[in-house]
Write an enzyme that holds these catalytic residues in place. Structure first.
Site, PDB file in Angstrom:
ATOM      1  N   HIS A  40       0.841  -1.208   0.000  1.00  0.00           N
ATOM      2  CA  HIS A  40       0.000   0.000   0.000  1.00  0.00           C
ATOM      3  C   HIS A  40       0.874   1.254   0.000  1.00  0.00           C
ATOM      4  O   HIS A  40       0.640   2.181  -0.782  1.00  0.00           O
ATOM      5  CB  HIS A  40      -0.917  -0.006   1.226  1.00  0.00           C
ATOM      6  CG  HIS A  40      -1.689   1.269   1.424  1.00  0.00           C
ATOM      7  ND1 HIS A  40      -2.785   1.604   0.658  1.00  0.00           N
ATOM      8  CD2 HIS A  40      -1.509   2.300   2.293  1.00  0.00           C
ATOM      9  CE1 HIS A  40      -3.259   2.786   1.054  1.00  0.00           C
ATOM     10  NE2 HIS A  40      -2.509   3.226   2.042  1.00  0.00           N
ATOM     11  N   ASP A  72     -10.518   2.414   7.818  1.00  0.00           N
ATOM     12  CA  ASP A  72     -10.089   3.803   8.025  1.00  0.00           C
ATOM     13  C   ASP A  72     -10.505   4.623   6.796  1.00  0.00           C
ATOM     14  O   ASP A  72      -9.694   4.938   5.936  1.00  0.00           O
ATOM     15  CB  ASP A  72      -8.568   3.819   8.212  1.00  0.00           C
ATOM     16  CG  ASP A  72      -8.067   5.161   8.715  1.00  0.00           C
ATOM     17  OD1 ASP A  72      -8.740   5.754   9.576  1.00  0.00           O
ATOM     18  OD2 ASP A  72      -7.018   5.610   8.235  1.00  0.00           O
ATOM     19  N   GLN A  96      -7.455  14.692   1.185  1.00  0.00           N
ATOM     20  CA  GLN A  96      -6.115  14.300   1.623  1.00  0.00           C
ATOM     21  C   GLN A  96      -5.018  14.905   0.754  1.00  0.00           C
ATOM     22  O   GLN A  96      -4.020  15.424   1.263  1.00  0.00           O
ATOM     23  CB  GLN A  96      -6.017  12.765   1.593  1.00  0.00           C
ATOM     24  CG  GLN A  96      -4.719  12.201   2.169  1.00  0.00           C
ATOM     25  CD  GLN A  96      -4.715  10.664   2.197  1.00  0.00           C
ATOM     26  OE1 GLN A  96      -5.704  10.026   1.861  1.00  0.00           O
ATOM     27  NE2 GLN A  96      -3.608  10.084   2.612  1.00  0.00           N
ATOM     28  N   GLU A  99     -10.225   1.776   3.746  1.00  0.00           N
ATOM     29  CA  GLU A  99      -8.895   1.207   3.940  1.00  0.00           C
ATOM     30  C   GLU A  99      -9.022  -0.044   4.801  1.00  0.00           C
ATOM     31  O   GLU A  99      -9.565   0.018   5.913  1.00  0.00           O
ATOM     32  CB  GLU A  99      -7.934   2.211   4.599  1.00  0.00           C
ATOM     33  CG  GLU A  99      -7.569   3.358   3.653  1.00  0.00           C
ATOM     34  CD  GLU A  99      -6.318   4.141   4.079  1.00  0.00           C
ATOM     35  OE1 GLU A  99      -5.601   4.615   3.197  1.00  0.00           O
ATOM     36  OE2 GLU A  99      -6.088   4.273   5.294  1.00  0.00           O
ATOM     37  N   THR A 118      -3.240   0.328   5.856  1.00  0.00           N
ATOM     38  CA  THR A 118      -3.864  -0.502   4.837  1.00  0.00           C
ATOM     39  C   THR A 118      -2.959  -1.668   4.463  1.00  0.00           C
ATOM     40  O   THR A 118      -1.783  -1.468   4.166  1.00  0.00           O
ATOM     41  CB  THR A 118      -4.138   0.340   3.581  1.00  0.00           C
ATOM     42  OG1 THR A 118      -4.831   1.513   3.988  1.00  0.00           O
ATOM     43  CG2 THR A 118      -4.979  -0.431   2.581  1.00  0.00           C
ATOM     44  N   LYS A 156      -9.432  11.905   7.049  1.00  0.00           N
ATOM     45  CA  LYS A 156      -9.539  10.650   7.789  1.00  0.00           C
ATOM     46  C   LYS A 156     -10.458  10.733   9.004  1.00  0.00           C
ATOM     47  O   LYS A 156     -11.010   9.709   9.417  1.00  0.00           O
ATOM     48  CB  LYS A 156      -8.140  10.252   8.303  1.00  0.00           C
ATOM     49  CG  LYS A 156      -7.093  10.100   7.217  1.00  0.00           C
ATOM     50  CD  LYS A 156      -7.146   8.727   6.594  1.00  0.00           C
ATOM     51  CE  LYS A 156      -5.920   8.469   5.735  1.00  0.00           C
ATOM     52  NZ  LYS A 156      -5.873   7.075   5.287  1.00  0.00           N
ATOM     53  N   GLU A 193      -7.762  -2.576   7.236  1.00  0.00           N
ATOM     54  CA  GLU A 193      -6.704  -2.613   8.249  1.00  0.00           C
ATOM     55  C   GLU A 193      -7.035  -3.613   9.358  1.00  0.00           C
ATOM     56  O   GLU A 193      -8.205  -3.898   9.614  1.00  0.00           O
ATOM     57  CB  GLU A 193      -6.530  -1.232   8.910  1.00  0.00           C
ATOM     58  CG  GLU A 193      -6.286  -0.107   7.926  1.00  0.00           C
ATOM     59  CD  GLU A 193      -5.728   1.152   8.579  1.00  0.00           C
ATOM     60  OE1 GLU A 193      -5.330   1.092   9.757  1.00  0.00           O
ATOM     61  OE2 GLU A 193      -5.701   2.194   7.901  1.00  0.00           O
TER      62      GLU A 193
END
Lengths: 435, 435
Positions: B142, B241, B248, B207, B368, B261, B209
């Protein structure tokens, strides 16, 4: 914004003698905090001169009624979160009543006197359980100077004048004034080394910031409008966002500072209310010609007119050498909150513009507030130009960065013609050697 | 590391029929969580098949004694923080007793049965009050792929293979599975626009995770040694996430992601214990030839031998089109925890190496976890190569980024020859339009 009323009358004096002319806590201030008296548990109180009014004791003595009693109740526990959650109405009612009780001529003087503690006999605590801590970057002189050191070709990012830049910090490691700070170890990459090394930080720094306590919060998914943002402020404090510059330089890309900052932050103990600061509001200084106008979600007429803070902030250094020679602390920098490029209301409106929820007791930092020259720096990185030009102290000692045993002291004060000056109380901590 | 014992016996079956062969919660798992039964308050429980064991009720029925009772008491409230703080000993004692109680042939079956709730009649809550949330970046595929999109000339920073990169995230906006996520608004700078604009996010992403629950914490100033780090893990979960890629790209320099986020993160409801995962530990995959060795503070023989996780992780998408045609969710990516460049113990040792204090109930995200190709991506940004190559669904719909009404579903499972497979339970949320 908070209104001016009889609690701001500069002629008002307290029967607590030490309050009259007190640099921080005259009767016009009345900040809230949490303390333990000798042999007692943590509880809420109000600073007045060199005394603390115990709110639980004052409640038990029947000194409050109605809204003021509700607020005193919420402010009497081991954290002020419940008090912060109440918002402006009850807080103002309590302030009005506290002002009456502590003013010369109060018929309740004897009862109130029984609820006072000498501050030197008390331990101060963090005033609230901090849910989340966000640090902004609104000191434009700091952003420019530090940007030059980290990125000579690109000091101020293209987003800076459009976005109130901020990032999340560590809540668990925030300490109240007086708590020593241990020099961190960490991974750094010295310019002349083949690879990174691990050891004690060699470039330890302070950062002079204002802290903002969130009062009432917002639900997730429901932004706070810029016009309402000031109503969500529960108070202010001083914040030293200790920084390990060598760790920072190696770790910060691409996701920002982490271990360079989260080993400790220090705050002053007293929540300075928006009401206490009402006399010290000022118009936004105005953006330099050619700077872009903020987007509409960051624009509000009242905020432009009185959203900035007329607060002087100062950082001083005490060393073993100065102490040994009986010399006063060295002033590292004298700055002013007008060097904030964005207001507190803009910070709050931006923070919640995506639906992020703030909660009572959350803490926002302004970011380092430096002025435009070497006498007004909010970090030693700026004052020594990255460690190149040491500061020379009256003791003969030199400092490029902070050394073990050094004590950093921050102060803030509002002063304005026609009003009693007030201060924030100290934000102070000494550096311990790496463990 | 947790040891194997009779609770891991693959032949062990429960008298709770739905547990036997259950994809997530067979008797070998026994994860902890917080739930409300219909008409009841939040309380601690244990998932077994499609049932939840109410720990308060089981305590009241006298089913626990000694260490197990102490742990059940701590795990029976509205948050598991007290339980997480207890550490491994009491948790293992409770697991052993739960395994006995729920196994076929338990003499206490009737008493335990009276303490069960059907999961579909319950509401799941966040299992703990999250003090601080830290997100790492240990998925190297990632980091490389996303690095290429944001910085084509410089995808993987020089620090990446030396430093377990992490940053602080927002604790207040973490939600339990099932909670809808509102599309954020925000400031973005489209490449062809003269200046930034404010509006709904156009590049909304998930994301994939792993989340790590901190069990016992550490005092400020006292790092956790890499050899002790695994003992501070209280459990694991799945973490989405959510990320607003357009926000971003504009905001993240120089201090990292913020509003991109912090509008929401979603976690699975059940704390999968280190004991449940004991059969699914594996040796660190080994660094590619030429990669630097980690510094000593990040090196431990036991961690190298069994510090990695043999856990498959998966992300799926359900859309209105798929729903309308009765089609199954589309698998967006199937990845594996072995793609973590750093272990959980290395994350914890690094996080505390500067003295930063972790607390019971803190949450760490892995970052991620993508695999090396397009079928194993943990974000849509990677799967569509920055939105260039849309995903085509069986319904005929296309996706470059997430759309309103889309539902993202994450799953994880441990599978190993000779052991009963276990799962994490879903991490699922649907996207609501911008408010």
């Amino acid at each position: 914004m908070a209104q001016l009323d009889q609690t701001h009358d500069p002629k008002l004096e307290s029967w607590v003698q030490s309050a009259n002319g007190h640099a921080d806590f005259p009767i016009q201030n009345l900040p809230f905090g949490v303390f333990s008296p000798r042999n007692g548990g943590a509880r809420g109180g109000v600073a007045i001169g060199d005394r603390i009014l115990d709110l639980s004791a004052a409640l038990a003595a029947g000194l409050f009624a109605g809204e003021a009693a509700k607020a005193a109740e919420a402010a009497s526990g081991a954290t002020l979160n419940a008090f912060l959650a109440l918002g402006a109405g009850p807080r103002q009612a309590l302030r009005l009543r506290l002002s009456e009780l502590l003013a010369k001529g109060s018929p309740d003087q004897a009862k109130v006197e029984a609820c006072l503690h000498a501050v030197e006999a008390c331990t101060l605590h963090l005033p609230a359980r901090i849910g989340d801590y966000t640090d902004f970057y609104v000191g434009i002189h700091h952003a420019t100077s530090v940007g030059k050191l980290f990125r000579p070709d690109n000091p101020l990012m293209p987003n800076y004048k459009h976005v109130p830049i901020g990032y999340h910090g560590r809540a668990s490691s925030i300490n109240v004034t007086g708590t020593p700070v241990r020099r961190p170890r960490g991974q750094t990459k010295p310019p002349d080394a083949a690879g990174p090394v691990f050891g004690p930080c060699q470039r330890l720094d302070y950062e002079l910031e204002l802290g903002v306590w969130i009062g009432t919060g917002n639900a997730q998914g429901e932004p706070i409008d810029i016009g309402e943002a000031a109503d969500h402020v529960g108070g202010f404090c001083l914040l030293n966002d200790w920084s390990a510059r060598d760790i920072q330089a190696w770790e910060y890309q691409p996701l920002g500072p982490f271990l360079a900052k989260n080993f400790a932050s220090t705050i002053s103990a007293w929540v300075i209310t928006p009401e206490a600061l009402a006399p010290f509001r000022m118009a936004q200084p105005g953006r330099p010609e050619g700077d872009p106008a903020p987007l509409p979600y960051l624009t509000d007429a009242a905020d432009q007119k009185e959203g900035a803070l007329d607060i002087e902030i100062e950082v001083l250094l005490m060393t073993s050498g100065l102490r040994a020679k009986g010399l006063a602390p060295h002033r590292l920098g004298l700055s002013h909150a007008r060097h904030m490029y964005w207001t507190v209301a803009q910070m709050i409106a931006h923070h919640t513009s995506n639906g992020c929820n703030l909660q009572p007791g959350d803490l926002l930092g302004s970011g380092t507030i430096s002025g435009p020259d070497l006498t007004s720096c909010g970090s030693i990185l700026e004052a020594t130009e990255g460690g190149k030009n040491p500061i020379v102290l009256a003791s003969g000692e030199e400092r490029r960065f902070l050394e073990d045993g050094d004590e950093v002291i921050m102060r803030a004060r509002g002063r304005r013609e026609g009003f009693a000056p007030i201060g924030f109380g100290e934000c102070r901590a000494r550096i311990l050697p790496a463990g």
